[in-house]
Design a protein around this motif. Sequence first.
Motif, PDB file in Angstrom:
ATOM      1  N   PHE C 153      28.208  42.028  44.392  1.00  0.00           N
ATOM      2  CA  PHE C 153      29.364  42.833  43.967  1.00  0.00           C
ATOM      3  C   PHE C 153      29.625  43.907  45.015  1.00  0.00           C
ATOM      4  O   PHE C 153      28.882  44.874  45.136  1.00  0.00           O
ATOM      5  CB  PHE C 153      29.121  43.465  42.594  1.00  0.00           C
ATOM      6  N   PHE C 204      28.248  28.639  34.836  1.00  0.00           N
ATOM      7  CA  PHE C 204      27.572  29.930  34.994  1.00  0.00           C
ATOM      8  C   PHE C 204      26.463  29.807  36.036  1.00  0.00           C
ATOM      9  O   PHE C 204      26.274  30.688  36.878  1.00  0.00           O
ATOM     10  CB  PHE C 204      26.995  30.423  33.666  1.00  0.00           C
ATOM     11  N   LEU C 210      30.791  36.442  43.119  1.00  0.00           N
ATOM     12  CA  LEU C 210      31.139  37.706  43.771  1.00  0.00           C
ATOM     13  C   LEU C 210      31.646  38.731  42.762  1.00  0.00           C
ATOM     14  O   LEU C 210      31.863  39.892  43.096  1.00  0.00           O
ATOM     15  CB  LEU C 210      32.188  37.455  44.863  1.00  0.00           C
ATOM     16  N   SER C 211      31.857  38.288  41.539  1.00  0.00           N
ATOM     17  CA  SER C 211      32.261  39.193  40.446  1.00  0.00           C
ATOM     18  C   SER C 211      32.175  38.395  39.157  1.00  0.00           C
ATOM     19  O   SER C 211      32.264  37.163  39.169  1.00  0.00           O
ATOM     20  CB  SER C 211      33.694  39.705  40.632  1.00  0.00           C
ATOM     21  N   GLN C 213      34.365  38.314  36.939  1.00  0.00           N
ATOM     22  CA  GLN C 213      35.664  37.680  36.740  1.00  0.00           C
ATOM     23  C   GLN C 213      35.705  36.284  37.365  1.00  0.00           C
ATOM     24  O   GLN C 213      36.257  35.348  36.789  1.00  0.00           O
ATOM     25  CB  GLN C 213      36.790  38.530  37.356  1.00  0.00           C
ATOM     26  N   GLN C 214      35.132  36.197  38.562  1.00  0.00           N
ATOM     27  CA  GLN C 214      35.120  34.900  39.238  1.00  0.00           C
ATOM     28  C   GLN C 214      34.308  33.883  38.430  1.00  0.00           C
ATOM     29  O   GLN C 214      34.702  32.722  38.275  1.00  0.00           O
ATOM     30  CB  GLN C 214      34.526  35.075  40.638  1.00  0.00           C
ATOM     31  N   LEU C 216      33.792  34.003  35.220  1.00  0.00           N
ATOM     32  CA  LEU C 216      34.575  33.700  34.013  1.00  0.00           C
ATOM     33  C   LEU C 216      35.606  32.606  34.307  1.00  0.00           C
ATOM     34  O   LEU C 216      35.737  31.632  33.553  1.00  0.00           O
ATOM     35  CB  LEU C 216      35.259  34.967  33.509  1.00  0.00           C
ATOM     36  N   TYR C 217      36.304  32.783  35.388  1.00  0.00           N
ATOM     37  CA  TYR C 217      37.352  31.806  35.716  1.00  0.00           C
ATOM     38  C   TYR C 217      36.739  30.430  35.997  1.00  0.00           C
ATOM     39  O   TYR C 217      37.275  29.392  35.571  1.00  0.00           O
ATOM     40  CB  TYR C 217      38.165  32.292  36.918  1.00  0.00           C
ATOM     41  N   THR C 221      37.700  27.046  33.910  1.00  0.00           N
ATOM     42  CA  THR C 221      38.230  25.847  34.572  1.00  0.00           C
ATOM     43  C   THR C 221      37.280  24.665  34.392  1.00  0.00           C
ATOM     44  O   THR C 221      37.724  23.529  34.257  1.00  0.00           O
ATOM     45  CB  THR C 221      38.464  26.100  36.079  1.00  0.00           C
ATOM     46  N   ILE C 269      34.377  41.822  30.353  1.00  0.00           N
ATOM     47  CA  ILE C 269      35.351  41.050  31.110  1.00  0.00           C
ATOM     48  C   ILE C 269      35.947  40.024  30.155  1.00  0.00           C
ATOM     49  O   ILE C 269      35.223  39.213  29.580  1.00  0.00           O
ATOM     50  CB  ILE C 269      34.674  40.329  32.295  1.00  0.00           C
ATOM     51  N   GLY C 271      39.109  37.131  29.610  1.00  0.00           N
ATOM     52  CA  GLY C 271      40.138  36.402  30.334  1.00  0.00           C
ATOM     53  C   GLY C 271      40.428  35.046  29.723  1.00  0.00           C
ATOM     54  O   GLY C 271      39.655  34.529  28.915  1.00  0.00           O
TER      55      GLY C 271
ATOM     56  N   PRO D   6      46.191  35.761  30.313  1.00  0.00           N
ATOM     57  CA  PRO D   6      45.942  37.181  30.075  1.00  0.00           C
ATOM     58  C   PRO D   6      44.470  37.541  30.285  1.00  0.00           C
ATOM     59  O   PRO D   6      43.577  36.763  29.924  1.00  0.00           O
ATOM     60  CB  PRO D   6      46.339  37.368  28.601  1.00  0.00           C
ATOM     61  N   HIS D  45      39.640  36.745  40.204  1.00  0.00           N
ATOM     62  CA  HIS D  45      39.255  35.581  39.405  1.00  0.00           C
ATOM     63  C   HIS D  45      39.135  34.320  40.261  1.00  0.00           C
ATOM     64  O   HIS D  45      38.239  33.506  40.064  1.00  0.00           O
ATOM     65  CB  HIS D  45      40.285  35.345  38.289  1.00  0.00           C
TER      66      HIS D  45
END
Lengths: 286, 286, 286, 286
Positions: C153, C204, C210-211, C213-214, C216-217, C221, C269, C271, D6, D45
């Motif tokens: 991070f 996971f 790197l975060s 959020q990344q 999570l996305y 996906t 986080i 999303g 979102p 993300h």
Amino acid sequence: MAVLGPNRYGKAETRVVRVTRHGDAHRIKDLTVSTALSGDMTEVHLSGDNSAVLPTDTQKNTVFAFAKKHGVGAIEDFALLLARHFTDARPAIHHARVAIEEHAWERNGAFGHSFVRSGREVRTCVAHHDGTRSWVVSGLRDLVVLNTTNSEFWGFAKDEYTTLPETRDRVLATAVEAAWRHDEPPQDWDKSYENARGALLAAFADTYSLSLQQTLYAMGTRVLAECPEVCEVRLSLPNKHHFPVDLAPFGLDNDGEVFFAADRPYGLIEGTVLREDAPEPGPAWE
Amino acid sequence: MAVLGPNRYGKAETRVVRVTRHGDAHRIKDLTVSTALSGDMTEVHLSGDNSAVLPTDTQKNTVFAFAKKHGVGAIEDFALLLARHFTDARPAIHHARVAIEEHAWERNGAFGHSFVRSGREVRTCVAHHDGTRSWVVSGLRDLVVLNTTNSEFWGFAKDEYTTLPETRDRVLATAVEAAWRHDEPPQDWDKSYENARGALLAAFADTYSLSLQQTLYAMGTRVLAECPEVCEVRLSLPNKHHFPVDLAPFGLDNDGEVFFAADRPYGLIEGTVLREDAPEPGPAWE
Amino acid sequence: MAVLGPNRYGKAETRVVRVTRHGDAHRIKDLTVSTALSGDMTEVHLSGDNSAVLPTDTQKNTVFAFAKKHGVGAIEDFALLLARHFTDARPAIHHARVAIEEHAWERNGAFGHSFVRSGREVRTCVAHHDGTRSWVVSGLRDLVVLNTTNSEFWGFAKDEYTTLPETRDRVLATAVEAAWRHDEPPQDWDKSYENARGALLAAFADTYSLSLQQTLYAMGTRVLAECPEVCEVRLSLPNKHHFPVDLAPFGLDNDGEVFFAADRPYGLIEGTVLREDAPEPGPAWE
Amino acid sequence: MAVLGPNRYGKAETRVVRVTRHGDAHRIKDLTVSTALSGDMTEVHLSGDNSAVLPTDTQKNTVFAFAKKHGVGAIEDFALLLARHFTDARPAIHHARVAIEEHAWERNGAFGHSFVRSGREVRTCVAHHDGTRSWVVSGLRDLVVLNTTNSEFWGFAKDEYTTLPETRDRVLATAVEAAWRHDEPPQDWDKSYENARGALLAAFADTYSLSLQQTLYAMGTRVLAECPEVCEVRLSLPNKHHFPVDLAPFGLDNDGEVFFAADRPYGLIEGTVLREDAPEPGPAWE
């Protein structure tokens, strides 16, 4: 060779609400009652012979029936009533322990039938009866208190793992869990409770504290001083740390103004204060 | 005249995670550690003189530093290491109690660095050291088990408050909390733990139960039988009631098929099973 | 002038356990079911006229009766069955929402009647039915995962209140709460669930992060990639901070070995990842 | 093709205590603050590029620094201050949501520095700011109220699964969770809060209830009537069932005197009351 050691069984956390209707001004008592019985229980453990076992369901029923028949006054009286009943009614039951928690309510405005739950501490008691003698411990938990000043902590022992800085002014906060043993029953359990509670609160507030242990001892001695019927006080005080936030990186000082209230870990200070001539506790604290 | 009775102080619930990196296959140990010290603590209670008080913050630091220096193997070993350190390092500290809970993790797939928290029970231990002698109790909590059959409850005592019907087939469920005291330390704490856990599970499953007390006793004796290093087992078994739903109003029978899992109240069965020749426990259970 | 806006009512958290006995190998399904109905409810709000109100007690009874009559397979099927029943049976009920949580059990050894509660995550679903159309969201909560490495991070925005150091190696841990919406019902809800769960766990583990959020996305996906029947995934990932302990005061380094697992505050986080052509969700997420 | 929907991120549950020392009479504000930001967050993300990400750690620091710099008055003002700061300070942040819970304390006796935590309800607020406009919702949770009478439930719909008897007198109890949206900010948030709270309590007490829905609607309309600045009220009222215990097997009647307070399942009544001309809520309820 395996043998059976100490054992007990009962119904835990029976939630009973007793309403009394005197005209328009109702009263409610909101209790959580836990009963535990012991006695001639070898056979049920060894062979599953239940002939000595009064079911926990029956214990629950008894709580409800007694709430109706006898009403609910001070929780200590209700606990004793139940404890005596179980030992008197069943020869196989030699010992009963009844623990009660009381959840406080206040009137909602001027309405006689409407109530708001008070967020005050939970009042507690544990009564024991062995067929002949009784023991009662009264107490409370979740009495959360905080002093913004008049607390220091310095002069402590240091070793290679000590990094804590000394402080001459800190926030002191705790969630008081206290229980006190009675030499003999007070005339009025409710008044005794309010006296003990008041003593705890006052001693917490007016003790200039150099350590939470000192505050604990002051609280215990104050209860003994205010309640002649009490012979022993046990206190468990989590140190609910309020750490001053380091605001220097933001160009701000922090002179006892902004604190982070931490969850875990927490200090835990446990101690007992008793009269020199306190009688043996017997099973009171079990 | 008020006097100071038993007391102790320490840092509760320090959450420490220790990672070991051997090549790509990492290991983690996830612990909650609580330390409590006692000794020459009269002055701190009476006057606030902290010179004998090793701060709870230092105790926390020690947990972290020892996790680094010594690593974390079996929690019993880590608890003993800490308990000995506190009594050895500070003459004013005469007794240390260290309680540890271990939260289990499993590997997430084939990845050496990724883990999923297991929902298994929490493994526990409490170690005491008084400067000379040590006592260790191992245990577990939140081991939730359920038998769909092979459980009866009948032939129990009845009084005027008894309404419970007898049953020849019921669901039996509990959340096992167990602790066992060691006569002498086992060679391998982890193996001993798995043996005791396995004994509890097997005895719960293969005991045809006429009462939860009988099951409790069977579980305790099984641990003693499987673990020669264990001399005493204490069990606390909440009876997690699964009540058969009365479906008759809907024209349906319910032959052990649909149950309501109740929260409160619950039966609570507590008991001890020990070897006849078990030595005195000393402070082990405190 | 006050008017009534959106409203619903129902029975929350009915705890039903369904046992199936095929010979000696029993099965159990352990559910917490919450129902909520809406429709022609103006009168009950304005005047207390209950003629349109199917009592929440009846809703609870229906859950139990349906568990008997229809059995319990995949929780999505059971939720849909209930939702359709309530809207079909009562003209005043225009919309039903049924939420179910499933608590997993594993066999206790080789015994067909004995079970141990798995500590796996809780499986969840929410089904809506409006008399004509249905919507189903499946999901899970309390899937706690941790990576000991492969997480960085740095390069984040900084302002006058930023003190966090950048890091090229940290522990990343979260308790996954995820829910996924289905374009059309899968052939096999249980298989679809295992696919989605497996996708979350694998993403996971194998995402070099790197975060959060990344990560999570990537998790969202991956579910879409593995589950063609899923059109939208919502994730809520608390960043369960594991802070490296500063051991320098004790002359020790800490190269990713000793961590303090903090409770609060925590990063959070949240999303959504969805297919470009995902249909309108309607009430699915309500 | 997967796309990002979102999303938001922030620091949840920062526990900040702000002490103000005016002479000997100190004041404390005890808050739990959760911040959540959204904006240009696609890159973080997709690729883990954190350049738009103000760390959640910085958000926490900002809470502490603002508590020092600006003090803490009404939580709504503090929430707005923070929300505006985040959107003003960072161009990539387009929207901020700040939720605050306030834990009430009372003075401990006459001491200016000593406090007791009140068990009153938790006061809540959520503020949104999008760089231009603001939205504020105020509220409370855990306001537990009970009426011993003046509640009936009969005339409800019945089907084959209905077994509930009608009643003309029952205990009605709930833990009020309420939130109200402001058309425009009141002059004094604290006064507005006390008005709304008072309206909820009074309406609960003085509504002769034929259903909890009716009580809910009365509570909502009362808030609108007493608080002209409020345009919408949302209420979530669990029906905390107090079942009269059947004492007939013990030869006792039970005329509204002894109740079992059940945990689960519970009815859950949710509803909205709003002014006919209430403006669009925008993101207020998110």
